[in-house]
Design an enzyme around this catalytic site. Structure first.
Site: not given
Ligand SMILES: Nc1ncnc2c1ncn2[C@@H]1O[C@H](COP(=O)(O)OP(=O)(O)OP(=O)(O)O)[C@@H](O)[C@H]1O
Ligand SMILES: Nc1nc2c(ncn2[C@@H]2O[C@H](COP(=O)(O)O)[C@@H](O)[C@H]2O)c(=O)[nH]1
Length: 387
Positions: A169, A262, A273
């Protein structure tokens, strides 16, 4: 293979005058470990003599191997592994390696490859804290919580950088957020046993390499893994002991809102997703899979609860196994002297003893843990002082 063929004297391998070669017998097999290449760029090569058939085999060698050393010594630890101490002119801890010849990982890999297999594992002092596995549906806020933790405790936690075949991204940096890779390359590395776990997630391949976790723990930090539920299941089934946390959204509507806000995914990917989110939420209830659940409603409250789980809320560190006090920065070279029970004596070079910069060391192997495909932890080293 680039090294001299073994010579025999009275049916035994002749090692005389060859400080770069050792032979260690485990059951009916003898493992000949030799240095190949010169001192500046030496690697180790291994051959196995089956004494019952008098045949030689060249095994598949897995794991990160010791490189650039002058010589080595070796001794049998138990029927599963050989301790190899390489002469390096580096801190002693860089010199201690284990060659696994009969562990369950070796047997498993031998079955997969259909060949004899040996696996290297580097010795590490003390134990490390359990890694933390964080799972939860896409958009729930895992990355946000982890980023806050890293910012507040940069010296205590380290992020396991996963491999993925998805495109980066905007603002994502290769090697920091992910190792962005080609599918064929990643599949090859998976088949070579380099991954702790991998899964197909939202149409792409994601995986945690063994090196990614070890790179963090080698720095003395607690490793944080952000992986999906399938990955969490694989880690549960692996030899890696971890703490498993699942992050839930306050509602499905809020999850969708966050994912859309996001702004990183196209509509089709958002739909995928969200579909997968329902399955992940269902699977999170698998008995024994997750140790703790966090609801990420208000971010600060959730972060506070996250810190409580990691025992960070009262300012005290999480349980910290004490490390050996042995001076791991000294650089004398050691060779294996003897073994008694689980203690192995290492002898420094004579001139180091004369100069008073080294003494005999006792290597206590009674609390070993881990091992190939990761590091072998729990080593204790103590100086043995003569009265
Ligand atoms: N408690 C919250 N309240 C409101 N917005 C939130 C909160 N926590 C996270 N966010 C927002 O929600 C969005 C998704 O969060 P984040 O990218 O951390 O999710 P993720 O679980 O890591 O997703 P992925 O698995 O796709 O990587 C972001 O824009 C973040 O700023
Ligand atoms: N099994 C695994 N899952 C992974 C790994 N690294 C990330 N993730 C999961 O993929 C999704 C999507 O991530 P995104 O960055 O494309 O939004 C998220 O649920 C991650 O937890 C891995 O090494 N192994």
């Amino acid at each position: 293979m680039g090294e001299e063929a073994p010579e025999f004297v009275n049916g035994e391998i002749n090692l005389e005058g060859k400080d770069f070669r050792t032979a260690t017998t485990v059951g009916h097999k003898t493992y000949l470990i030799s240095r190949s290449g010169d001192e500046s760029k030496s690697t180790i090569s291994i051959r196995i003599l089956d004494k019952s058939t008098q045949t030689w085999a060249v095994p598949t060698v897995l794991g990160t191997q010791p490189v650039n050393f002058e010589a080595h010594s070796a001794i049998l630890v138990n029927e599963n592994m050989i301790l190899v101490v390489v002469k390096k002119g580096a801190p002693l801890i860089e010199s201690i390696w284990f060659l696994e010849v009969n562990t369950s990982f070796v047997k498993q890999q031998s079955k997969i490859t259909g060949t004899e297999v040996v696996v290297w594992s580097k010795g590490v002092l003390g134990k490390s804290q359990k890694p933390v596995v964080i799972s939860g549906p896409s958009g729930v806020g895992k990355g946000t919580l982890i980023a806050k933790l890293m910012k507040d405790f940069p010296s205590r936690f380290g992020f396991s950088v996963s491999h993925t075949t998805r495109a980066p991204r905007e603002k994502e940096i290769d090697g920091t957020h992910y190792h962005f890779t080609e599918r064929s390359k990643m599949e090859k590395e998976i088949s070579e046993g380099k991954f702790l776990e991998f899964a197909h997630v939202h149409g792409n391949l994601y995986g945690t390499s063994i090196e990614a976790v070890e790179a963090v723990t080698d720095e003395g930090k607690r490793c944080i893994l952000d992986i999906d539920v399938q990955g969490a299941r694989s880690v549960r089934a692996s030899s890696l002991e971890a703490l498993f946390i699942f992050v839930c959204p306050p509602s499905f509507e809020e999850l969708e809102k966050r994912l859309r806000a996001r702004g990183t995914e196209a509509e089709e990917q958002i739909q995928k997703r969200l579909r997968n989110a329902r399955a992940e939420l269902d699977q999170s209830n698998t008995p024994g899979l997750f140790d703790h659940f966090l609801v990420n409603d208000d971010l600060e409250t959730c972060y506070g609860n996250f810190k409580k789980l990691l025992l960070l809320d009262d300012g005290s560190a999480d349980s910290d196994d004490s490390y050996s006090t042995a001076d791991s920065k000294s650089t004398p070279s050691y060779t294996v002297l003897s073994k008694q029970d689980s203690e192995i004596l290492l002898q420094p070079e004579t001139h180091d003893v004369e100069k008073g910069i080294a003494s005999l060391l006792a290597l206590d192997l009674s609390s070993l843990s881990g091992g190939a495909p990761g590091r072998t932890r729990g080593l204790k080293i103590q100086s043995v002082h003569k009265d």
